[in-house]
Design an enzyme around this catalytic site. Structure first.
Site, PDB file in Angstrom:
ATOM      1  N   LYS A   1     -25.939 -61.162  46.400  1.00  0.00           N
ATOM      2  CA  LYS A   1     -26.670 -61.609  45.212  1.00  0.00           C
ATOM      3  C   LYS A   1     -27.485 -62.842  45.574  1.00  0.00           C
ATOM      4  O   LYS A   1     -26.928 -63.848  46.024  1.00  0.00           O
ATOM      5  CB  LYS A   1     -25.696 -61.930  44.080  1.00  0.00           C
ATOM      6  CG  LYS A   1     -26.395 -62.297  42.775  1.00  0.00           C
ATOM      7  CD  LYS A   1     -25.446 -62.264  41.619  1.00  0.00           C
ATOM      8  CE  LYS A   1     -26.111 -62.715  40.326  1.00  0.00           C
ATOM      9  NZ  LYS A   1     -25.187 -62.659  39.196  1.00  0.00           N
TER      10      LYS A   1
ATOM     11  N   ASP B   1     -37.650 -64.603  41.178  1.00  0.00           N
ATOM     12  CA  ASP B   1     -37.868 -64.872  42.602  1.00  0.00           C
ATOM     13  C   ASP B   1     -36.816 -64.220  43.490  1.00  0.00           C
ATOM     14  O   ASP B   1     -36.831 -64.384  44.704  1.00  0.00           O
ATOM     15  CB  ASP B   1     -37.895 -66.388  42.854  1.00  0.00           C
ATOM     16  CG  ASP B   1     -36.602 -67.065  42.408  1.00  0.00           C
ATOM     17  OD1 ASP B   1     -35.669 -66.353  41.972  1.00  0.00           O
ATOM     18  OD2 ASP B   1     -36.526 -68.297  42.482  1.00  0.00           O
TER      19      ASP B   1
ATOM     20  N   ARG C   1     -20.589 -60.136  47.189  1.00  0.00           N
ATOM     21  CA  ARG C   1     -19.644 -59.704  46.164  1.00  0.00           C
ATOM     22  C   ARG C   1     -19.341 -58.226  46.336  1.00  0.00           C
ATOM     23  O   ARG C   1     -20.077 -57.502  47.009  1.00  0.00           O
ATOM     24  CB  ARG C   1     -20.158 -60.048  44.761  1.00  0.00           C
ATOM     25  CG  ARG C   1     -21.464 -59.391  44.370  1.00  0.00           C
ATOM     26  CD  ARG C   1     -21.899 -59.836  42.964  1.00  0.00           C
ATOM     27  NE  ARG C   1     -22.936 -58.941  42.436  1.00  0.00           N
ATOM     28  CZ  ARG C   1     -23.436 -59.002  41.212  1.00  0.00           C
ATOM     29  NH1 ARG C   1     -23.009 -59.908  40.365  1.00  0.00           N
ATOM     30  NH2 ARG C   1     -24.370 -58.157  40.817  1.00  0.00           N
TER      31      ARG C   1
ATOM     32  N   ARG D   1     -23.772 -49.327  35.577  1.00  0.00           N
ATOM     33  CA  ARG D   1     -23.728 -49.996  34.272  1.00  0.00           C
ATOM     34  C   ARG D   1     -24.016 -49.015  33.145  1.00  0.00           C
ATOM     35  O   ARG D   1     -24.607 -47.954  33.397  1.00  0.00           O
ATOM     36  CB  ARG D   1     -24.807 -51.099  34.260  1.00  0.00           C
ATOM     37  CG  ARG D   1     -24.550 -52.172  35.298  1.00  0.00           C
ATOM     38  CD  ARG D   1     -25.820 -52.543  36.058  1.00  0.00           C
ATOM     39  NE  ARG D   1     -25.474 -53.299  37.273  1.00  0.00           N
ATOM     40  CZ  ARG D   1     -25.169 -54.588  37.275  1.00  0.00           C
ATOM     41  NH1 ARG D   1     -25.227 -55.279  36.162  1.00  0.00           N
ATOM     42  NH2 ARG D   1     -24.822 -55.192  38.389  1.00  0.00           N
TER      43      ARG D   1
ATOM     44  N   ASP E   1     -26.627 -53.833  30.151  1.00  0.00           N
ATOM     45  CA  ASP E   1     -26.811 -53.792  31.606  1.00  0.00           C
ATOM     46  C   ASP E   1     -25.743 -54.618  32.321  1.00  0.00           C
ATOM     47  O   ASP E   1     -25.630 -54.551  33.544  1.00  0.00           O
ATOM     48  CB  ASP E   1     -28.208 -54.283  32.003  1.00  0.00           C
ATOM     49  CG  ASP E   1     -28.552 -55.615  31.367  1.00  0.00           C
ATOM     50  OD1 ASP E   1     -28.697 -55.659  30.134  1.00  0.00           O
ATOM     51  OD2 ASP E   1     -28.657 -56.614  32.093  1.00  0.00           O
ATOM     52  N   ASN E   2     -24.965 -55.372  31.565  1.00  0.00           N
ATOM     53  CA  ASN E   2     -23.860 -56.126  32.174  1.00  0.00           C
ATOM     54  C   ASN E   2     -22.512 -55.503  31.840  1.00  0.00           C
ATOM     55  O   ASN E   2     -21.474 -56.147  31.993  1.00  0.00           O
ATOM     56  CB  ASN E   2     -23.894 -57.585  31.705  1.00  0.00           C
ATOM     57  CG  ASN E   2     -25.094 -58.343  32.260  1.00  0.00           C
ATOM     58  OD1 ASN E   2     -25.640 -57.966  33.290  1.00  0.00           O
ATOM     59  ND2 ASN E   2     -25.509 -59.385  31.584  1.00  0.00           N
TER      60      ASN E   2
HETATM   61  P1  AMP Z   1     -28.354 -61.086  34.089  1.00  0.00           P
HETATM   62  O1  AMP Z   1     -28.315 -61.141  32.601  1.00  0.00           O
HETATM   63  O2  AMP Z   1     -28.180 -62.398  34.802  1.00  0.00           O
HETATM   64  O3  AMP Z   1     -27.380 -60.085  34.618  1.00  0.00           O
HETATM   65  O4  AMP Z   1     -29.833 -60.646  34.513  1.00  0.00           O
HETATM   66  C1  AMP Z   1     -30.671 -59.787  33.779  1.00  0.00           C
HETATM   67  C2  AMP Z   1     -31.714 -59.153  34.662  1.00  0.00           C
HETATM   68  O5  AMP Z   1     -32.596 -60.144  35.212  1.00  0.00           O
HETATM   69  C3  AMP Z   1     -31.160 -58.379  35.834  1.00  0.00           C
HETATM   70  O6  AMP Z   1     -31.932 -57.231  36.001  1.00  0.00           O
HETATM   71  C4  AMP Z   1     -31.303 -59.343  36.989  1.00  0.00           C
HETATM   72  O7  AMP Z   1     -31.391 -58.695  38.223  1.00  0.00           O
HETATM   73  C5  AMP Z   1     -32.609 -60.049  36.632  1.00  0.00           C
HETATM   74  N1  AMP Z   1     -32.712 -61.384  37.225  1.00  0.00           N
HETATM   75  C6  AMP Z   1     -32.008 -62.499  36.877  1.00  0.00           C
HETATM   76  N2  AMP Z   1     -32.364 -63.552  37.635  1.00  0.00           N
HETATM   77  C7  AMP Z   1     -33.309 -63.120  38.503  1.00  0.00           C
HETATM   78  C8  AMP Z   1     -34.089 -63.729  39.543  1.00  0.00           C
HETATM   79  N3  AMP Z   1     -33.930 -65.008  39.867  1.00  0.00           N
HETATM   80  N4  AMP Z   1     -34.949 -62.958  40.213  1.00  0.00           N
HETATM   81  C9  AMP Z   1     -35.120 -61.665  39.904  1.00  0.00           C
HETATM   82  N5  AMP Z   1     -34.442 -61.033  38.929  1.00  0.00           N
HETATM   83  C10 AMP Z   1     -33.537 -61.732  38.235  1.00  0.00           C
HETATM   84 MG    MG Z   2     -26.852 -58.544  34.949  1.00  0.00          MG
END
Ligand code: AMP
Ligand code: MG
Length: 477
Positions: free
Chosen positions: A106, A118, A169, A176, A245-246
């Protein structure tokens, strides 16, 4: 076996190309190993005898035999709104071990699914995910795991400049609810079937070949999710971003972001500061899980009769309550079932909310209860209501057959002495920002053995300092 000899396979890549994107890992500058979990190494069946190799593996500079990096495509409901394409925006899958663990990095750089991101993860959020996955496992709660954590000298832009980090991880599944929603939304029902077959092999192998396998998978996932939520609520865990998605198709805790353990008991506690409406507030979590399951049900409707799934889903509340009550009875040291238990519990929660009592500290102190009330009464401003409750509890204990000693032993094995509260994670993060990474390993010990006594960490078993209680966390990670 040495880590270097670990071989991976990539069964996910046998699915159609729409499921993933193969991309290259972008390593961080000047990586260094911060910590690794010996326990995670053991379940992988490997010895770490070369830390440089582990660092290079964590940084994507070295690949294990059979590893083919890819990121996974998915959709999801974020705060109730459907987003048709999300995907691993900063995660690279490395492949699967023979023992069934899917390894991921990650923070490994941009992917096809990065959108405006990014592809990086900063040190503080990586420390949080690394420690918390191991802590949840230590608490016997189904979760993804963390093998290792690296830091780097790589600049990453957030609200200010921070340093990039990566977590290696692993999980028995990274599929999901949102992966199904992606293909449902595109009306690609053949892909839904492929995915369901994949999930059954990966996480429901005992259903393989059964005629009714898709329905049975959904039914069992309802059960696993109800159990998971009962444990979250029981231990006082607020996930913070329960977007679909989580949510894991295997019923695991995944994607650690702005999570928190409760400090003082607060049903309405919101750990995620962007969650202004309190959609993912602590007390809302079981309802949200059921709503998320209903979104999955819709996505599965081309494969299974929706009426049958609906009937099964209606049982979620009952299943959850039964798991939850069972769990809370154990926390109270009750083995006999009594119909007044639920009202006794509600009474206690009302009291804890009113008196702002530390959730973990209260139950651990109660685990030593022998009629001596002073330590428990000291937690309250008004002693009388707690005294009344304890007198009721004492009478209730008379219905039990276990001895006081047996009850105390059982309760100490159920009520952790240590949970990684946000101020403890902040302690490790603050130190790390000053170049001292020892706080991570210090917290890892508490994470792995939360029911044990750790005399040197006695202060972390007490309520957090007032200014550091019930912190709200940002999603920016
Ligand atoms: P999360 O709620 O943190 O699980 O993230 C929601 C979505 O945003 C997922 O598809 C992640 O892969 C994406 N995401 C979160 N942070 C970044 C990042 N820094 N760069 C690219 N994608 C991100
Ligand atoms: Mg996520």
């Amino acid at each position: 076996m040495n880590l270097q000899e670990l071989k991976l396979t990539t069964p996910y890549l046998t699915l159609d190309v729409e499921f993933y994107d193969k991309s290259d890992i972008a390593p961080l500058k000047k990586p260094f190993l911060i910590s690794y979990s010996q326990d995670a190494a053991e379940i992988l069946g490997v010895d770490v005898n070369d830390e440089d190799f582990l660092t290079a593996l964590c940084n994507g500079e070295t690949l294990l035999e059979g590893s083919k990096p890819f990121s996974m495509c998915y959709a999801g409901h974020q705060f109730g709104h459907f987003v048709p394409r999300l995907g691993d925006g900063r995660v690279m899958n490395l492949g699967k071990s023979e023992s069934g663990w899917n390894l991921q990095l990650k923070g490994a750089g941009e992917t096809l699914y990065s959108r405006q991101g990014d592809g990086r993860a900063v040190l503080r959020s990586s420390i949080r995910e690394y420690l918390m996955s191991e802590a949840m496992c230590g608490l016997h709660i189904a979760t993804s795991r963390a093998f290792a954590l690296i830091g780097s000298d790589h600049d990453v832009a957030r609200e200010r400049w921070e340093k990039g980090a990566m977590v290696l991880r692993m999980s028995t599944s990274w599929v999901r609810f949102g992966t199904f929603e992606y293909f449902y939304n595109k009306q690609q029902f053949d892909k839904l079937e492929q995915l369901a077959d994949y999930v059954i092999v990966e996480s429901y192998a005992h259903l393989e070949g059964k005629e009714d396998a898709y329905f049975l998978m959904f039914e069992e996932l309802i059960d696993r999710t109800a159990l998971l939520l009962a444990k979250w609520q029981g231990v006082g865990f607020n996930h913070g971003v329960m977007n679909t998605d989580n949510m894991s198709m295997a019923g695991l805790t995944i994607d650690y972001g702005p999570f928190a353990f409760l400090d003082d008991y607060d049903f309405n506690y919101i750990c995620n500061h962007t969650d202004t409406q309190g959609r993912y507030a602590f007390g809302q979590q079981p309802n949200v899980a059921q709503w998320n399951l209903s979104m999955l049900m819709r996505a599965l409707s081309p494969l299974v009769s929706i009426e049958r799934m609906q009937e099964a889903l209606e049982l979620f509340g009952e299943k959850y309550s039964s798991y939850y009550l069972g769990f809370m009875r154990k926390k109270l040291g009750l083995l006999v079932e009594d119909e007044e238990d639920l009202s006794m519990l509600r009474w206690l929660f009302g009291l804890m909310q009113q008196e702002q009592i530390d959730y973990t500290y209260f139950f651990r102190t109660l685990s030593h209860y022998d009629g001596e009330k002073s330590t428990l009464l000291e937690m309250c401003t008004l002693e009388e209501p707690m005294k009344d409750w304890l007198e009721f509890y004492e009478k209730r204990l008379l219905k039990e057959v276990t001895s006081t000693q047996e009850r105390q032993t059982q309760m100490c094995a159920t009520n952790p002495k240590y949970v990684l509260k946000n101020y403890m994670l902040e302690y490790a993060i603050d130190k790390a920002h000053r170049g001292d990474y020892s706080g991570v390993d210090e917290m890892l010990i508490l994470a792995r053995t939360p029911f044990n006594e750790h005399p040197k960490a006695e202060h972390f078993a007490k309520p957090a300092p007032k200014s550091m209680k019930n912190l709200k966390l940002s999603c920016s990670s």
